[in-house]
Every structure is written in C-alpha cells, then in structure tokens.
Motif scaffolding. Structure first.
Motif, PDB file in Angstrom:
ATOM      1  N   SER A  10       0.816  -1.219   0.000  1.00 45.06           N
ATOM      2  CA  SER A  10       0.000   0.000   0.000  1.00 45.06           C
ATOM      3  C   SER A  10       0.848   1.266   0.000  1.00 45.06           C
ATOM      4  O   SER A  10       0.317   2.373   0.035  1.00 45.06           O
ATOM      5  N   VAL A  13       6.141   2.600  -3.235  1.00 48.83           N
ATOM      6  CA  VAL A  13       6.705   1.670  -4.224  1.00 48.83           C
ATOM      7  C   VAL A  13       5.701   0.561  -4.543  1.00 48.83           C
ATOM      8  O   VAL A  13       5.534   0.168  -5.703  1.00 48.83           O
ATOM      9  N   SER A  37      -0.914  -4.929   3.000  1.00 49.92           N
ATOM     10  CA  SER A  37      -0.660  -3.722   3.794  1.00 49.92           C
ATOM     11  C   SER A  37      -0.603  -4.150   5.254  1.00 49.92           C
ATOM     12  O   SER A  37      -0.835  -5.325   5.585  1.00 49.92           O
ATOM     13  N   SER A  38      -0.364  -3.199   6.141  1.00 44.39           N
ATOM     14  CA  SER A  38      -0.291  -3.567   7.570  1.00 44.39           C
ATOM     15  C   SER A  38      -1.656  -4.018   8.084  1.00 44.39           C
ATOM     16  O   SER A  38      -1.740  -4.675   9.120  1.00 44.39           O
ATOM     17  N   LYS A  39      -2.727  -3.684   7.350  1.00 41.58           N
ATOM     18  CA  LYS A  39      -4.063  -4.144   7.768  1.00 41.58           C
ATOM     19  C   LYS A  39      -4.226  -5.651   7.534  1.00 41.58           C
ATOM     20  O   LYS A  39      -4.978  -6.316   8.230  1.00 41.58           O
ATOM     21  N   ASP A  42       0.356  -7.507  10.530  1.00 43.80           N
ATOM     22  CA  ASP A  42       1.408  -6.676  11.130  1.00 43.80           C
ATOM     23  C   ASP A  42       2.683  -7.511  11.092  1.00 43.80           C
ATOM     24  O   ASP A  42       2.829  -8.480  11.838  1.00 43.80           O
ATOM     25  N   ILE A  88      10.412  -6.749  11.314  1.00 47.00           N
ATOM     26  CA  ILE A  88       9.723  -6.962  10.028  1.00 47.00           C
ATOM     27  C   ILE A  88      10.608  -7.809   9.095  1.00 47.00           C
ATOM     28  O   ILE A  88      10.161  -8.804   8.514  1.00 47.00           O
ATOM     29  N   ASN A 168      16.650   8.109  -3.562  1.00 49.01           N
ATOM     30  CA  ASN A 168      15.369   8.724  -3.171  1.00 49.01           C
ATOM     31  C   ASN A 168      14.290   8.391  -4.200  1.00 49.01           C
ATOM     32  O   ASN A 168      14.500   8.593  -5.394  1.00 49.01           O
TER      33      ASN A 168
HETATM   34  P1  NDP Z   1       5.921   3.675   2.389  1.00 51.93           P
HETATM   35  O1  NDP Z   1       6.138   4.367   3.695  1.00 51.93           O
HETATM   36  O2  NDP Z   1       5.242   4.413   1.309  1.00 51.93           O
HETATM   37  O3  NDP Z   1       5.130   2.341   2.651  1.00 51.93           O
HETATM   38  C1  NDP Z   1       5.496   1.504   3.697  1.00 51.93           C
HETATM   39  C2  NDP Z   1       4.734   0.228   3.529  1.00 51.93           C
HETATM   40  O4  NDP Z   1       5.126  -0.653   4.575  1.00 51.93           O
HETATM   41  C3  NDP Z   1       3.220   0.412   3.628  1.00 51.93           C
HETATM   42  O5  NDP Z   1       2.599  -0.453   2.723  1.00 51.93           O
HETATM   43  C4  NDP Z   1       2.942   0.004   5.057  1.00 51.93           C
HETATM   44  O6  NDP Z   1       1.611  -0.499   5.248  1.00 51.93           O
HETATM   45  C5  NDP Z   1       3.949  -1.109   5.216  1.00 51.93           C
HETATM   46  N1  NDP Z   1       4.249  -1.349   6.628  1.00 51.93           N
HETATM   47  C6  NDP Z   1       4.854  -0.516   7.516  1.00 51.93           C
HETATM   48  N2  NDP Z   1       4.909  -1.094   8.730  1.00 51.93           N
HETATM   49  C7  NDP Z   1       4.327  -2.327   8.586  1.00 51.93           C
HETATM   50  C8  NDP Z   1       4.072  -3.390   9.482  1.00 51.93           C
HETATM   51  N3  NDP Z   1       4.432  -3.327  10.773  1.00 51.93           N
HETATM   52  N4  NDP Z   1       3.443  -4.485   9.009  1.00 51.93           N
HETATM   53  C9  NDP Z   1       3.068  -4.567   7.711  1.00 51.93           C
HETATM   54  N5  NDP Z   1       3.302  -3.604   6.808  1.00 51.93           N
HETATM   55  C10 NDP Z   1       3.913  -2.488   7.254  1.00 51.93           C
HETATM   56  O7  NDP Z   1       7.336   3.130   1.914  1.00 51.93           O
HETATM   57  P2  NDP Z   1       7.985   3.202   0.458  1.00 51.93           P
HETATM   58  O8  NDP Z   1       7.071   2.582  -0.527  1.00 51.93           O
HETATM   59  O9  NDP Z   1       8.494   4.573   0.271  1.00 51.93           O
HETATM   60  O10 NDP Z   1       9.269   2.278   0.663  1.00 51.93           O
HETATM   61  C11 NDP Z   1       9.321   0.930   0.221  1.00 51.93           C
HETATM   62  C12 NDP Z   1      10.696   0.381   0.546  1.00 51.93           C
HETATM   63  O11 NDP Z   1      11.695   1.137  -0.115  1.00 51.93           O
HETATM   64  C13 NDP Z   1      11.051   0.447   2.041  1.00 51.93           C
HETATM   65  O12 NDP Z   1      11.678  -0.744   2.415  1.00 51.93           O
HETATM   66  C14 NDP Z   1      12.000   1.619   2.148  1.00 51.93           C
HETATM   67  O13 NDP Z   1      12.893   1.451   3.213  1.00 51.93           O
HETATM   68  C15 NDP Z   1      12.676   1.585   0.794  1.00 51.93           C
HETATM   69  N6  NDP Z   1      13.175   2.872   0.327  1.00 51.93           N
HETATM   70  C16 NDP Z   1      12.329   3.950   0.156  1.00 51.93           C
HETATM   71  C17 NDP Z   1      12.819   5.146  -0.306  1.00 51.93           C
HETATM   72  C18 NDP Z   1      11.950   6.344  -0.524  1.00 51.93           C
HETATM   73  O14 NDP Z   1      12.468   7.411  -0.940  1.00 51.93           O
HETATM   74  N7  NDP Z   1      10.651   6.280  -0.291  1.00 51.93           N
HETATM   75  C19 NDP Z   1      14.253   5.313  -0.618  1.00 51.93           C
HETATM   76  C20 NDP Z   1      15.022   4.124  -0.448  1.00 51.93           C
HETATM   77  C21 NDP Z   1      14.497   2.960   0.013  1.00 51.93           C
HETATM   78  P3  NDP Z   1       0.398   0.520   5.635  1.00 51.93           P
HETATM   79  O15 NDP Z   1       0.099   1.330   4.408  1.00 51.93           O
HETATM   80  O16 NDP Z   1      -0.726  -0.377   5.982  1.00 51.93           O
HETATM   81  O17 NDP Z   1       0.892   1.350   6.770  1.00 51.93           O
END
Ligand code: NDP
Length: 318
Positions: A10, A13, A37-39, A42, A88, A168
């Motif tokens: 969700s 990326v 997603s986290s829903k 978790d 995680i 980024n």
């Molecule tokens: P987002 O913050 O947009 O999304 C994070 C996702 O992780 C969401 O789908 C969220 O679910 C899920 N999530 C977080 N905590 C939990 C949990 N406890 N259990 C299950 N799901 C969880 O992240 P990005 O899409 O930006 O990043 C994707 C990956 O890329 C990450 O690993 C990040 O470290 C890496 N990255 C990102 C960069 C950036 O610029 N954005 C740069 C470099 C690396 P929910 O929506 O339900 O909360």
C-alpha cells in the motif's frame, strides 16, 4: 504460475508495482501479484506474518514493508526505526524460507551506506565499509542487517534472496508529511500550501546537498524484472545515471515549476539540518545488465507526481 507476494503493497513503491501490473508491464509475465498492507498482517508479529504467507502461498516475494521516514523522523525515532525494521525483516525472510520461496527481493536504501566515503561514486560492495550518518543509524543498521540476512539464507539454504538499493524515490501515493516525509513529497506539500496561502516556499537547509532521485514507476519496473527475470544474488543499486544527480535547490525549482509556483518566492531556512552533503551512487552493475533501460525524464516524472498529488490532495497520507 508465479505468485508474487508484495509486502508494503500500500506504500509508494507498492502502489507503483500495482500500477505496472495493472498496465500489463511485460516483465510481469502473467504472474499473479498479491499486495499486503499492515491491515492484512502486522509484519512485526511472526504469527501474523506466517498466517499471511500460509494463506497466499507465494512462489516469489517482493519485500518493501518498512517503517520509513525522512531525515527528521530518522533523527527523532531511532529506536523504532531500528527495532521495528529488524522485526519486520526477520519475520518476512523467515516465513518466505519456511514457505519454500526461492526468490525474495528486499528493498534497502542508498542512505544506509557509510557516511564517509573515500571515493565517489558509491558501489554496492561498500555497504559495510564504515558507520552510516549518525542521523539515521537506527534505520541504517536494520537495513544493513537485511542484506546480511539475505546472504545468510543464500549461503546456508541455497536461496536466491536479493537486496535492491534505490536512491530517493518519488511518485504518486507518497507520504506527504512535512515533518516526517522525504524531501520531494515534503516540498510538494509545502509548495501546495504556500501557493494557497500566497506565502514563500521555505526550503529547509541550504539547498546545496546533492541527491539522486528515481521515479517510483521506473523503480517498480526494475523490481519486477529483478524478481521474475533476473536471477543474480549480488545487491543491485537501482537509480538513474550519475549525471542525473541534482541539488535540493534544483529539486525545489522543478517542483515549483510543475506546480506553477513563482521561482522568485523560493527561500532557504539555513537553520535546518542539511543531512549528508552528497551520496552519489554508481548504477554500473545495473547498466551492465540493463544497458538500454529508459528512465522517465525527471521533469516528466515530477509532473506526473505533482499532478497526482494535487488531484488527490484530500486522500493523501500526510
Ligand atoms: P511507504 O512508507 O510508502 O510504505 C510503507 C509500507 O510498509 C506500507 O505499505 C505500510 O503499510 C507497510 N508497513 C509498515 N509497517 C508495517 C508493518 N508493521 N506491518 C506490515 N506492513 C507495514 O514506503 P515506500 O514505498 O516509500 O518504501 C518501500 C521500501 O523502499 C522500504 O523498504 C523503504 O525502506 C525503501 N526505500 C524507500 C525510499 C523512498 O524514498 N521512499 C528510498 C530508499 C528505500 P500501511 O500502508 O498499511 O501502513
């Protein structure tokens, strides 16, 4: 048929991968994609993670889920950034292995590389060559351990677990929080508010640090390819070429242009931290494999992203 389970489905990326799947990107090759997603689970909890894996029985995993944040969130919440990401990552890789998943592609980040680099550009092999920048060490060490754990599964159990390393990322469905988000979506949000209120757009820091940006849909394209087509196990930087690196000031100008905001109203708050001065990375390993990959021109990608943000302002994460 390949069944690809996408954790973090969700997020920024994950939504870009979904967009590529919906637009029938050729690399998807008829595979079935499931977006969590986290829903749904978790992933900090092993039993919930295991239940999700048992339910969907994936053949491949794209592991994106993480507690993510920009410079200021990283500085404020080191404990959560470290412990939650470790939990995680450990749970996802353990459950992937238990379910017999042979290909797991996990996302780390260029910002977890050493702070002091003797010679730029940074290459994949330098990950553990020195401490990360103190501002994000919690997140950085958790991500570094993800790389170590992936290699350990490969060595001990002959798995094919790969870490990919984007710079980024920006695109639709970002987190637009001004306090906690990344620099590009934060600037979009501040520009939107400045335009509405007739105020200046205040850029935090000097505007001088250099950064490389990748459009989320280009990243999604490469991650799908890395999961379903590419079979290598050595970590892979995913980013446009080095000459595409820009300053924060250039980023702010592009955002302002795409949002029709006057450039003479861009101002700098130099009392705020800049973070690392530069962290130029090399994409030569990727270019060796995908010499013809076409990255969306930066301004075109930014226009798609700012248009999406303005059209979806009311339902954006912020
Ligand atoms: P987002 O913050 O947009 O999304 C994070 C996702 O992780 C969401 O789908 C969220 O679910 C899920 N999530 C977080 N905590 C939990 C949990 N406890 N259990 C299950 N799901 C969880 O992240 P990005 O899409 O930006 O990043 C994707 C990956 O890329 C990450 O690993 C990040 O470290 C890496 N990255 C990102 C960069 C950036 O610029 N954005 C740069 C470099 C690396 P929910 O929506 O339900 O909360």
């Amino acid at each position: 048929m390949a069944v690809v389970l996408v954790t973090g489905g969700s997020g920024l990326v994950g939504k870009a991968i979904e967009w590529q799947v919906e637009h029938n990107h050729p690399s998807t090759n008829g595979a079935k994609f499931i977006f969590l997603s986290s829903k749904d689970a978790d992933l900090r909890n092993l039993e919930q993670t295991r239940t999700a894996f048992m339910k969907h029985k994936p053949t491949h995993v794209i592991h994106l889920a993480a507690r993510v944040g920009g410079l200021f969130k990283n500085m404020r919440s080191k404990v959560e950034m470290m412990t939650e990401n470790i939990m995680i990552n450990q749970n996802v890789l353990q459950c992937a292995h238990e379910c017999g998943v042979d290909r797991c592609v996990s996302m780390t980040s260029t910002c977890v590389f050493p702070d002091k680099i003797p010679k730029y550009p940074i290459t994949e092999d330098q990950l553990h060559d020195g401490p990360p920048h103190p501002s994000n060490e919690g997140y950085a060490y958790a991500k570094r351990m993800l790389e170590v754990l992936s290699r350990a599964y490969n060595e001990q159990y002959d798995r094919s677990y790969l870490t990919v390393i984007p710079t980024n990322v920006f695109g639709p469905h970002d987190n637009y929080s001004i306090e906690d988000g990344h620099v590009a979506p934060g600037l979009m949000h501040k520009c939107y508010l400045a335009k509405q209120r007739g105020e200046d757009l205040i850029i935090w820091g000097t505007g001088k640090p250099l950064r490389q940006f990748i459009f989320s849909r280009d990243l999604a394209d490469l991650v799908i390819w890395a999961t379903l087509t590419y079979t290598g196990k050595d970590s892979l930087m995913l980013c446009p070429d080095e000459n595409e690196e820009i300053t924060i000031s250039e980023l702010a100008k592009t955002v302002a242009e795409c949002m029709d905001f006057p450039l003479d109203r861009l101002k700098y708050d130099t009392s705020k931290a800049d973070g690392q001065e530069k962290k130029t990375v090399s994409n030569s390993r990727l270019r060796g494999l995908r010499p013809d990959f076409h990255f969306t021109p930066f301004k075109d990608a930014m226009k798609i992203s700012t248009d999406w943000f303005q059209e979806n302002y009311d339902k954006c994460r912020m």
